[in-house]
Design a protein around this motif. Structure first.
Motif, PDB file in Angstrom:
ATOM      1  N   ILE A  84       0.931  -1.219  -0.130  1.00 15.71           N
ATOM      2  CA  ILE A  84       0.035  -0.109  -0.001  1.00 15.71           C
ATOM      3  C   ILE A  84       0.941   1.213   0.041  1.00 15.71           C
ATOM      4  N   ARG A  85       0.313   2.357  -0.351  1.00 16.77           N
ATOM      5  CA  ARG A  85       1.059   3.428  -0.405  1.00 16.77           C
ATOM      6  C   ARG A  85       0.122   4.523   0.511  1.00 16.77           C
ATOM      7  N   THR A  86       0.814   5.456   1.251  1.00 16.08           N
ATOM      8  CA  THR A  86       0.116   6.497   1.928  1.00 16.08           C
ATOM      9  C   THR A  86       1.009   8.007   1.595  1.00 16.08           C
ATOM     10  N   TRP A  87       0.287   8.956   1.996  1.00 17.80           N
ATOM     11  CA  TRP A  87       0.541  10.184   1.477  1.00 17.80           C
ATOM     12  C   TRP A  87       1.294  11.096   2.849  1.00 17.80           C
ATOM     13  N   SER A  88       1.219  10.463   3.959  1.00 16.17           N
ATOM     14  CA  SER A  88       2.052  11.064   4.880  1.00 16.17           C
ATOM     15  C   SER A  88       2.067  10.040   6.037  1.00 16.17           C
ATOM     16  N   THR A  89       2.701  10.639   7.234  1.00 13.33           N
ATOM     17  CA  THR A  89       2.823   9.426   8.308  1.00 13.33           C
ATOM     18  C   THR A  89       1.750   9.277   9.167  1.00 13.33           C
ATOM     19  N   HIS A  90       0.492  10.274   8.919  1.00 12.34           N
ATOM     20  CA  HIS A  90      -0.562   9.938   9.793  1.00 12.34           C
ATOM     21  C   HIS A  90      -0.937   8.686  10.010  1.00 12.34           C
ATOM     22  N   ASN A  91      -1.006   8.263  11.439  1.00  9.79           N
ATOM     23  CA  ASN A  91      -1.508   6.864  11.795  1.00  9.79           C
ATOM     24  C   ASN A  91      -0.296   5.650  11.084  1.00  9.79           C
ATOM     25  N   ALA A  92       0.889   6.135  11.072  1.00  7.79           N
ATOM     26  CA  ALA A  92       1.795   5.507  10.405  1.00  7.79           C
ATOM     27  C   ALA A  92       2.062   4.254  11.163  1.00  7.79           C
ATOM     28  N   GLN A  93       2.245   4.177  12.380  1.00  4.92           N
ATOM     29  CA  GLN A  93       2.464   3.067  13.455  1.00  4.92           C
ATOM     30  C   GLN A  93       1.412   1.880  13.091  1.00  4.92           C
ATOM     31  N   LEU A  96       1.519   0.610   9.424  1.00  2.00           N
ATOM     32  CA  LEU A  96       2.533  -0.458   9.306  1.00  2.00           C
ATOM     33  C   LEU A  96       2.175  -1.516   9.912  1.00  2.00           C
ATOM     34  N   ASP A  97       1.694  -1.648  11.315  1.00  6.54           N
ATOM     35  CA  ASP A  97       1.345  -2.816  11.700  1.00  6.54           C
ATOM     36  C   ASP A  97       0.311  -3.654  11.194  1.00  6.54           C
ATOM     37  N   GLU A  98      -0.638  -2.912  10.905  1.00  6.91           N
ATOM     38  CA  GLU A  98      -1.699  -3.622  10.091  1.00  6.91           C
ATOM     39  C   GLU A  98      -1.294  -4.221   8.662  1.00  6.91           C
ATOM     40  N   ALA A  99      -0.416  -3.762   7.847  1.00  9.49           N
ATOM     41  CA  ALA A  99       0.150  -4.050   6.763  1.00  9.49           C
ATOM     42  C   ALA A  99       0.586  -5.357   6.836  1.00  9.49           C
ATOM     43  N   HIS A 100       1.768  -5.309   8.181  1.00  7.52           N
ATOM     44  CA  HIS A 100       2.599  -6.344   8.205  1.00  7.52           C
ATOM     45  C   HIS A 100       1.766  -7.447   8.731  1.00  7.52           C
ATOM     46  N   LYS A 101       0.715  -7.415   9.356  1.00 11.82           N
ATOM     47  CA  LYS A 101      -0.293  -8.406   9.858  1.00 11.82           C
ATOM     48  C   LYS A 101      -0.697  -9.209   8.712  1.00 11.82           C
ATOM     49  N   HIS A 102      -0.968  -8.590   7.496  1.00  9.64           N
ATOM     50  CA  HIS A 102      -1.333  -9.033   6.235  1.00  9.64           C
ATOM     51  C   HIS A 102      -0.664  -9.395   5.337  1.00  9.64           C
ATOM     52  N   GLY A 103       0.865  -9.370   5.616  1.00 10.97           N
ATOM     53  CA  GLY A 103       1.878  -9.770   4.784  1.00 10.97           C
ATOM     54  C   GLY A 103       2.038  -8.550   3.736  1.00 10.97           C
ATOM     55  N   LEU A 104       1.716  -7.351   3.957  1.00 12.62           N
ATOM     56  CA  LEU A 104       1.846  -6.385   2.985  1.00 12.62           C
ATOM     57  C   LEU A 104       3.149  -5.447   3.218  1.00 12.62           C
ATOM     58  N   THR A 105       3.565  -4.489   2.379  1.00  8.95           N
ATOM     59  CA  THR A 105       4.473  -3.652   2.532  1.00  8.95           C
ATOM     60  C   THR A 105       3.991  -2.437   2.464  1.00  8.95           C
ATOM     61  N   VAL A 106       4.743  -1.081   2.763  1.00  6.36           N
ATOM     62  CA  VAL A 106       4.245   0.237   2.743  1.00  6.36           C
ATOM     63  C   VAL A 106       5.111   1.124   2.058  1.00  6.36           C
ATOM     64  N   THR A 107       5.051   1.825   1.014  1.00 10.88           N
ATOM     65  CA  THR A 107       5.585   2.942   0.719  1.00 10.88           C
ATOM     66  C   THR A 107       4.950   4.083   1.424  1.00 10.88           C
ATOM     67  N   HIS A 144      10.843  -0.339  10.765  1.00  2.99           N
ATOM     68  CA  HIS A 144       9.506  -1.263  10.926  1.00  2.99           C
ATOM     69  C   HIS A 144       9.661  -2.307   9.483  1.00  2.99           C
ATOM     70  N   PRO A 145       9.562  -3.704   9.662  1.00  2.00           N
ATOM     71  CA  PRO A 145       9.590  -4.539   8.764  1.00  2.00           C
ATOM     72  C   PRO A 145       8.815  -4.436   7.511  1.00  2.00           C
ATOM     73  N   ALA A 146       7.460  -3.615   7.725  1.00  2.00           N
ATOM     74  CA  ALA A 146       6.882  -3.405   6.702  1.00  2.00           C
ATOM     75  C   ALA A 146       7.177  -2.252   5.613  1.00  2.00           C
ATOM     76  N   LEU A 147       8.300  -1.550   6.126  1.00  2.00           N
ATOM     77  CA  LEU A 147       8.476  -0.260   5.300  1.00  2.00           C
ATOM     78  C   LEU A 147       9.163  -0.701   4.064  1.00  2.00           C
ATOM     79  N   LEU A 148       8.643  -0.464   2.858  1.00  2.00           N
ATOM     80  CA  LEU A 148       9.354  -0.464   1.560  1.00  2.00           C
ATOM     81  C   LEU A 148      10.079   0.530   1.079  1.00  2.00           C
ATOM     82  N   VAL A 149       9.300   1.404   0.788  1.00  2.00           N
ATOM     83  CA  VAL A 149      10.100   2.797   0.030  1.00  2.00           C
ATOM     84  C   VAL A 149       9.637   4.147   0.880  1.00  2.00           C
TER      85      VAL A 149
END
Length: 442
Positions: A84-93, A96-107, A144-149
């Motif tokens: 997934i991609r976000t536009w800011s770090t609002h609610n970032a933690q 990132l945690d939810e993405a990691h739980k689903h096996g997803l990464t985050v730009t 964070h392990p879900a962070l990609l770019v």
């Protein structure tokens, strides 16, 4: 198969894009990850071999099959998406945690101030203060392990005049490389032209890959990347339907929106012409928008409705990502006519007169269809660059459903621009949508 949706009350806006995270749904055993707190950063890098660029994550090739937004992550993972991609770090933690739980990464987006919002890149003190703030954000989430770019700003080239913004972008990318050696840095452009490519090459050499937001012109991007002299890798960080600035407009300046089924066709063709062909430079993409937002209309850019129903575009993305169609597919809308005319026919109606609406919708699974009609005044809260817009209020008592995809609309008494929406539901959380702009004139 399509999973049941768990609704969120938080809507998405794209300017700074404060995203709601997907709901706290227990992941399936196939997607459960080790808690992020016990993990370390996963190394991500762009490599070039034999003239071909590729993204590597944890030492393995990684092609981005992504979506913009922080909602419905369970569906995204189930349908074959991986990021997934976000536009800011609002609610970032939380994201990132939810993405990691689903096996997803985050730009992860870093919200960089825009000149069009009044920021002055000649103000050295303000620029330095921004850099310090962003450094704190990078330090907070870099492991964070879900962070990609890292995504440095969004469409900083939109309605700007001061090229010093690219010096600031370079300083941010340099800072990222100093404190976070594990993740590449990019910046997201509104479209692509040679001027920005030249600026970035000259003033922002710390950028690891280019990110491009493109809509109707998406298939031209691979050729223009090469024509304009960008020699590195790129990813598409927003793409989707024909933009409201790209398609037909009525004489009263109302943009004509594609139906959900027309969108499904163009999403497929644009993906295949771009991400499906440019295997040398393109590292993947983020479809826009994995959620819903008001931008010109409530249905233009979201792949979901406000209530969370999935459109035919979701089916297409499911197939593009996984090679499989969902077990139950969304309705297909062939046409919608108002007074025998289609949306591009510049429809004028008389006040207080009744007119017939007809639409043809079929369901691939032969599910029974129900219809909802909604009349809105044409939106006047029009912004640019995805800045938050307010939704026009519905005008009640104007449309009378007649069943089987037909209705009668009584034109409002007040002269002006309006838009009529139809939603066709299959009872399985799927929907087809369309709308027709018209003008009431005495």
């Amino acid at each position: 198969m399509k999973l049941p949706l768990f609704k969120s009350l938080l809507f998405l806006s794209v300017a700074a894009f404060p995203l709601s995270c997907a709901q706290n749904v227990a992941p399936t055993s196939a997607t459960v990850q080790t808690p992020a707190a016990s993990q370390k950063a996963v190394k991500v890098e762009v490599r070039k071999k034999n003239g071909r660029f590729q993204l590597y994550r944890g030492g393995k090739p990684y092609f981005i099959k992504g979506a913009g937004g922080g909602r419905y992550l369970d569906q995204l993972a189930a349908y074959g998406g991986n990021s997934i991609r976000t536009w800011s770090t609002h609610n970032a933690q939380q994201i990132l945690d939810e993405a990691h739980k689903h096996g997803l990464t985050v730009t992860m987006g870093l919200d960089v101030a825009r000149e069009r919002h009044g920021f002055d890149y000649n103000n050295a003190e303000a620029v330095a203060k921004q850099l310090a703030k962003l450094r704190e954000e990078v330090m907070k989430y870099k492991d964070h392990p879900a962070l990609l770019v890292w995504g440095i700003g969004n469409e900083l080239n939109l309605s700007y005049s001061n090229p010093k913004v690219w010096d600031a972008v370079n300083d941010i990318a340099k800072m990222i490389h100093e404190v976070d050696p594990n993740h590449p840095a990019s910046t997201m452009l509104a479209g692509l032209n040679k001027k920005e490519v030249d600026y970035i090459k000259a003033q922002a050499p710390e950028i690891d890959l280019l990110s491009i937001n493109a809509y109707g012109d998406l298939p031209s991007i691979p050729g223009r990347v090469r024509e304009y002299g960008w020699e590195g890798a790129y990813m598409i960080t927003e793409w989707g339907p024909t933009g409201h600035w790209e398609g037909p407009q009525t004489p009263w300046k109302a943009s004509v929106e594609e139906t959900s089924s027309e969108k499904a066709a163009v999403y497929r063709s644009r993906y295949e012409a771009t991400m499906g062909k440019d295997t040398e430079r393109c590292l993947g993409s983020y479809v826009f928008l994995w959620g819903q937002k008001q931008e010109r209309t409530p249905t233009w850019y979201g792949l979901f409705t406000e209530q969370g129903e999935e459109s035919e575009v979701v089916d297409v993305m499911h197939h593009l990502w996984s090679g499989k169609w969902p077990q139950n597919r969304a309705p297909h809308l062939t046409y919608v006519h108002l007074d025998g005319k289609k949306a591009t026919d510049n429809i004028y109606l008389k006040p207080n007169q009744s007119y017939l609406i007809q639409t043809e919708v079929t369901d691939p699974d032969r599910d029974a269809l129900t219809y909802r009609w909604e009349l809105l005044s044409e939106s006047t809260d029009l912004k640019e660059g995805g800045d938050a817009e307010s939704r026009p209020g519905a005008i009640p008592g104007i449309v009378q459903d007649q069943g089987k995809g037909q209705a009668q609309v009584k034109a409002p008494e007040k002269e002006g621009a309006y838009r009529l929406f139809v939603y066709a539901y299959d009872g399985k959380n799927n929907v087809a949508t369309a709308n027709i702009p018209f003008f009431v004139k005495k």
